[in-house]
Design a protein around this motif. Sequence first.
Motif, mmCIF file in Angstrom:
data_model
loop_
_atom_site.group_PDB
_atom_site.id
_atom_site.type_symbol
_atom_site.label_atom_id
_atom_site.label_comp_id
_atom_site.label_asym_id
_atom_site.label_seq_id
_atom_site.Cartn_x
_atom_site.Cartn_y
_atom_site.Cartn_z
ATOM 1 N N UNK A 194 5.334 -3.404 9.374
ATOM 2 C CA UNK A 194 4.148 -3.000 8.615
ATOM 3 C C UNK A 194 3.486 -1.770 9.227
ATOM 4 N N UNK A 195 3.428 -1.724 10.587
ATOM 5 C CA UNK A 195 2.826 -0.566 11.265
ATOM 6 C C UNK A 195 3.628 0.698 10.975
ATOM 7 N N UNK A 196 4.952 0.581 11.031
ATOM 8 C CA UNK A 196 5.810 1.737 10.770
ATOM 9 C C UNK A 196 5.611 2.241 9.334
ATOM 10 N N UNK A 197 5.554 1.327 8.399
ATOM 11 C CA UNK A 197 5.368 1.720 6.998
ATOM 12 C C UNK A 197 3.977 2.295 6.766
ATOM 13 N N UNK A 198 2.975 1.681 7.405
ATOM 14 C CA UNK A 198 1.604 2.173 7.258
ATOM 15 C C UNK A 198 1.482 3.600 7.789
ATOM 16 N N UNK A 199 2.117 3.882 8.933
ATOM 17 C CA UNK A 199 2.092 5.234 9.488
ATOM 18 C C UNK A 199 2.760 6.225 8.540
ATOM 19 N N UNK A 200 3.862 5.801 7.926
ATOM 20 C CA UNK A 200 4.558 6.688 6.992
ATOM 21 C C UNK A 200 3.690 6.997 5.782
ATOM 22 N N UNK A 201 3.009 5.980 5.288
ATOM 23 C CA UNK A 201 2.125 6.193 4.137
ATOM 24 C C UNK A 201 0.960 7.113 4.522
ATOM 25 N N UNK A 202 0.440 6.951 5.736
ATOM 26 C CA UNK A 202 -0.659 7.808 6.189
ATOM 27 C C UNK A 202 -0.214 9.268 6.255
ATOM 28 N N UNK A 203 1.013 9.491 6.789
ATOM 29 C CA UNK A 203 1.534 10.871 6.849
ATOM 30 C C UNK A 203 1.723 11.452 5.456
ATOM 31 N N UNK A 204 2.173 10.607 4.521
ATOM 32 C CA UNK A 204 2.367 11.081 3.148
ATOM 33 C C UNK A 204 1.039 11.445 2.496
#
Length: 589
Positions: free
Chosen positions: A164-174
């Motif tokens: 979830x943390x990895x995906x959340x970081x990716x969404x934040x970068x997007x």
Amino acid sequence: MLTYPHLRDGRFASMAQAAEEFRAVRQAAAEAAEEARRAAEAAPPTVLREIPAGPAGPPASLRDQLADGWDLVRGLDTAATVLARAAETLAARQEELHTVVRQATEAGFTVHEDGSVSAPPVDLNPLNEGPVVLLPWQFDEVRRRLAREAEAHAGAIAAVLARAVEEDDAFARALLAAGRPRTGRLATGAVPTGPVLVDETVLPAPGDPLAASAWWTSLAPAERLRHLAQHPERIGALDGIPARSRDRANRLLVGEARSRLERDLLRLLATEPEEILVDGVVPGTDHDDWRGQVERVRAKIAGLAALENRLGGGTGRPGDDYLLLALDLSGGGRVVVSVGDPDTADNVVTYVPGTGCGLCSLDGDLARAEVLHAAASGRAAGRTASIVWLGYEAPQDLLEAISPSFAENAAQSLDSFLRGLRVAREVHQPSNAAPVTAGAGQPADPAPGRPANSTVIGHSYGSTVVGYALTHGCRTAHRPVDRAVLLGSPGVGHHVAHAADLGLGRDRVWAATAENDLIRHAIDPLYPLAKGSAIHGTDPTDPVFGARIYTVPPGDPAFSETGAVPAHSQYWDSQALDTLAGIVTGQLS
């Protein structure tokens, strides 16, 4: 960073709702950008010259500003997609987390706030009804097994959280990338990009249409769109900016307003007090107050539903003939709707209702604006914009209507609104006159738009509001409208002794009161014998006031089958409506 409590308790449905709101803003931005593109294509090549971009940066061409606008559209589109995907993905991870936590707790393990897991206590007493029962020689083996199981549960929780943390970081970068422009001045670094969010403190204060107009004019198209998207409640309330810009902003508030009212209703229904009977018959005051609150919220919901039906026809498509110029749920609810565009209409009429008005009365008040719009449009007198102005806290019963304080408090708001209509038209709408050429072969900006033929109608207590607004501060000899119509009026204020005091000229103040309208009997108790005595000054239909009196049908008798005081609301019927349309179009002079 996303933590265990965040993932466990997060309300990711709000992300999905935010995605829908971004899509709505994106649609409004795309429409504005496309409108600007069409205007640019239709303009002479010389118009695409360097023009001031305002406080955000150095001069920019119109072509660059259009590129900035489409940058914003693409960014909003990307943000909506990212938020929707984030809501779906993180909700799935949350469900996984709930599953592994449930497996641990059902097995007797304790999951702590940091996501760690501890084993249940080991009970040596075989007669104890604790979570684990064992004999002494089994103690060490069971303790080691429980520790291994606790470690396994903690590992499962950590694995879900890590994904979830990895995906959340990716969404934040997007999302951050969505805010970075790809074309135009912003992408090339011609102006500083800065944060995507705009500073709310730079917005002008309400009540000064000239300042608001000057500020709006100074903004580049992309800057306007950013302000509109991020602060719709402030932009939608600014008198002096174009009506369609206000409409785009206020439409963004409708869904939130509906949700807020529905939440308020559910909260009230869940907290109904016990109905205490006095002498077995009369409910106690607590229950009466609760019932009154429920009825008021339901009335607001009904008014908002009527508004949404007009704006989208029940189909979700914008109603092009309706512009939402203000929306505020405070108090009884304040809303301003125009049938037709006041920035381009030949005739603009603003109707101010009286006692009992608010969001709850919008359906009926808007119906009056609609029939007047139709009647005026049918007189071949050009285009007409018919506005219902419910922009004040009105008295809600006859006892409150005795006080002039509601009109005094509304005066500045109505004055600002009426002046804002004129400013927006004259500054932002070019006339049909050819532009005057300036030096160096550059054409000057188009001449300001021609003023509309403007009228304000005050009905009942609304006429009192009009009286205070037209004399508000008497800052200038130029009033914001050309004429006033006072219908079923209890007076326009004790400070107004004569029609000429309204500053329009006595031949531009019209008045009518139906024979069966009981308002004509509402005299001032302090001066019952005074000529033309009314609750709030002089009766505008008395000759001593000096207004132009026009004849209306007598109306239905009081306390008849059509209501208690039906004549007070029949000034928009048949013959009376035709005369009213003639006045507001200037055909009756």
